[in-house]
Design a protein around this motif. Structure first.
Motif, PDB file in Angstrom:
ATOM      1  N   UNK A  56      11.765  10.220  -6.017  1.00  0.00           N
ATOM      2  CA  UNK A  56      11.820  10.321  -7.265  1.00  0.00           C
ATOM      3  C   UNK A  56      11.866   9.145  -8.304  1.00  0.00           C
ATOM      4  N   UNK A  57      12.463   8.150  -7.519  1.00  0.00           N
ATOM      5  CA  UNK A  57      12.933   6.856  -8.174  1.00  0.00           C
ATOM      6  C   UNK A  57      11.960   5.690  -7.907  1.00  0.00           C
ATOM      7  N   UNK A  58      11.015   5.904  -6.809  1.00  0.00           N
ATOM      8  CA  UNK A  58       9.980   4.710  -6.557  1.00  0.00           C
ATOM      9  C   UNK A  58       8.496   5.417  -6.924  1.00  0.00           C
ATOM     10  N   UNK A  59       7.895   4.555  -7.803  1.00  0.00           N
ATOM     11  CA  UNK A  59       6.534   5.184  -8.093  1.00  0.00           C
ATOM     12  C   UNK A  59       5.691   4.544  -7.133  1.00  0.00           C
ATOM     13  N   UNK A  60       5.540   5.114  -5.721  1.00  0.00           N
ATOM     14  CA  UNK A  60       4.500   4.627  -5.090  1.00  0.00           C
ATOM     15  C   UNK A  60       4.319   5.587  -3.908  1.00  0.00           C
ATOM     16  N   UNK A  68       0.941  -1.368  -0.104  1.00  0.00           N
ATOM     17  CA  UNK A  68       0.106   0.060   0.069  1.00  0.00           C
ATOM     18  C   UNK A  68       1.064   1.319   0.219  1.00  0.00           C
ATOM     19  N   UNK A  69       1.943   1.288   0.854  1.00  0.00           N
ATOM     20  CA  UNK A  69       2.513   2.274   0.907  1.00  0.00           C
ATOM     21  C   UNK A  69       4.192   1.955   1.336  1.00  0.00           C
ATOM     22  N   UNK A  70       5.005   2.759   0.950  1.00  0.00           N
ATOM     23  CA  UNK A  70       6.424   2.427   1.412  1.00  0.00           C
ATOM     24  C   UNK A  70       6.881   3.425   2.685  1.00  0.00           C
ATOM     25  N   UNK A 123       4.739  12.259  -4.289  1.00  0.00           N
ATOM     26  CA  UNK A 123       4.349  10.950  -3.568  1.00  0.00           C
ATOM     27  C   UNK A 123       4.820  10.585  -2.109  1.00  0.00           C
ATOM     28  N   UNK A 124       5.249  11.845  -1.523  1.00  0.00           N
ATOM     29  CA  UNK A 124       5.568  11.779  -0.098  1.00  0.00           C
ATOM     30  C   UNK A 124       4.163  12.472   0.727  1.00  0.00           C
ATOM     31  N   UNK A 125       3.539  11.404   1.218  1.00  0.00           N
ATOM     32  CA  UNK A 125       2.427  12.049   1.532  1.00  0.00           C
ATOM     33  C   UNK A 125       1.962  12.254   3.214  1.00  0.00           C
ATOM     34  N   UNK A 126       3.139  11.999   3.971  1.00  0.00           N
ATOM     35  CA  UNK A 126       2.926  12.138   5.478  1.00  0.00           C
ATOM     36  C   UNK A 126       4.242  11.419   6.129  1.00  0.00           C
ATOM     37  N   UNK A 127       3.912  11.389   7.443  1.00  0.00           N
ATOM     38  CA  UNK A 127       4.885  10.697   8.332  1.00  0.00           C
ATOM     39  C   UNK A 127       4.535   9.594   9.411  1.00  0.00           C
ATOM     40  N   UNK A 128       5.240   8.581   9.476  1.00  0.00           N
ATOM     41  CA  UNK A 128       5.430   7.863  10.851  1.00  0.00           C
ATOM     42  C   UNK A 128       6.085   8.382  11.783  1.00  0.00           C
ATOM     43  N   UNK A 129       5.602   9.084  12.838  1.00  0.00           N
ATOM     44  CA  UNK A 129       6.603   9.699  13.699  1.00  0.00           C
ATOM     45  C   UNK A 129       6.831   8.685  15.072  1.00  0.00           C
ATOM     46  N   UNK A 130       8.038   8.146  15.062  1.00  0.00           N
ATOM     47  CA  UNK A 130       8.330   7.467  16.445  1.00  0.00           C
ATOM     48  C   UNK A 130       9.297   7.990  17.083  1.00  0.00           C
TER      49      UNK A 130
END
Length: 304
Positions: A125-129, A99-101, A157-164
């Motif tokens: 830019x190099x990963x279409x996901x 679903x996402x990387x 394609x950077x849609x957000x963040x998982x913040x740990x």
């Protein structure tokens, strides 16, 4: 764009004492989560000790995910020490239809924020996901809010963040248009109370999915305060261990998979593990009793 919502279990990657991937154990973990109603997982994050994962192993695990969780959702970590490794893992993940990387910053060496921004933009830019940044300050250079904002605003394609990070500063500083995922169980309740997360990627959910799901979905129940107390107690017992050793002990206590570790245990650590194994069943009985009482009360209300 909210590409990830709800509870995602951060999955352990079990290994044998010689370091070989335990594919049977990995399948057992996924089947356990499916039975518990958590078909959304994150593979190859910190809970999975991603720095140990080879490209071949990732391909095998994602194939098992496809077999074991039909119709489920998989987010895949692509962390590596440099960009070539991230790209190799990212292409494998894309080929398996994730679903996402999940993109952590390069580990080991410290970097400036400009370095991190250039790295993330080049990988994206190099990963279409769809990509979520992965802020993991305990193991990589921390991301700053300004860097996160610039990447989300400028890279499609950077849609957000998982913040740990264990802080809500970045999640609180992003607009609701960004996908905001809390990745540290210790601040899950605070993030929910503040309305700062679209979902959670939880190591606790990987072995005690019942608790995380309850906290996420039943915030108005009478049992909620006790569930918060139990989570706090669990985190206190997990915190002294290297990530994710305490979670591995829970998986063993629950009969999911044996607890093997990436390093030999010192005498002090072995004693700590023994104490944890003794403590956990009592904690689990408290949780079961709380849920049973809540379920009875809920059914009474429904009948009336």
């Amino acid at each position: 764009m909210t590409i990830v919502q709800g509870v995602y279990a951060a999955v352990l990657i079990p290994r044998f004492p010689d370091g070989e991937l335990d594919t049977g154990g990995f399948r057992a973990i996924l089947e356990f989560l499916r039975r518990k109603g958590v078909p959304r997982v994150v593979v190859n994050g910190a809970t999975g000790e991603y720095c140990l994962t080879t490209a071949e192993e990732l391909a095998r695990m994602l194939a098992i995910c496809g077999e074991t969780l039909p119709g489920g959702e998989v987010v895949c970590g692509i962390g590596a020490a440099g960009m070539p490794g991230c790209l190799e893992l990212g292409r494998i993940a894309i080929d398996h239809g994730v679903r996402a990387l999940l993109l952590p910053m390069p580990h080991f060496f410290p970097y400036a924020q400009g370095d991190l921004q250039a790295f993330c933009a080049a990988v994206a830019a190099r990963l279409d996901a769809p990509i979520l940044l992965y802020n993991l300050p305990r193991f990589t250079t921390p991301l700053e809010l300004g860097t996160v904002r610039r990447l989300i605003e400028s890279v499609p394609n950077i849609l957000g963040i998982k913040d740990s990070s264990g802080s809500l500063d970045i999640l609180g500083g992003l607009s609701s248009g960004a996908c905001r995922i809390v990745g540290d169980d210790s601040v899950l309740v605070a993030a929910l109370d503040a309305g700062l997360c679209d979902g959670v990627v939880s190591g606790v959910a990987g072995v005690v999915p019942e608790l995380t799901t309850f906290l996420y979905e039943q915030r108005n129940s009478a049992a909620y305060p006790l569930a918060v107390e139990l989570l706090d107690e669990l985190i206190r017992y997990l915190s002294p261990f290297p990530v994710p050793w305490g979670l591995k002990l829970i998986a063993e206590c629950r009969g999911i998979t044996p607890a093997w570790f990436s390093q030999p245990l010192s005498a002090a650590r072995a004693a700590q593990a023994s104490e944890f194994r003794t403590w956990f069943p009592g904690w689990w009985r408290q949780w079961e009793s709380a849920v049973e009482e809540w379920t009875v009360k809920l059914n009474v209300v429904k009948l009336n």
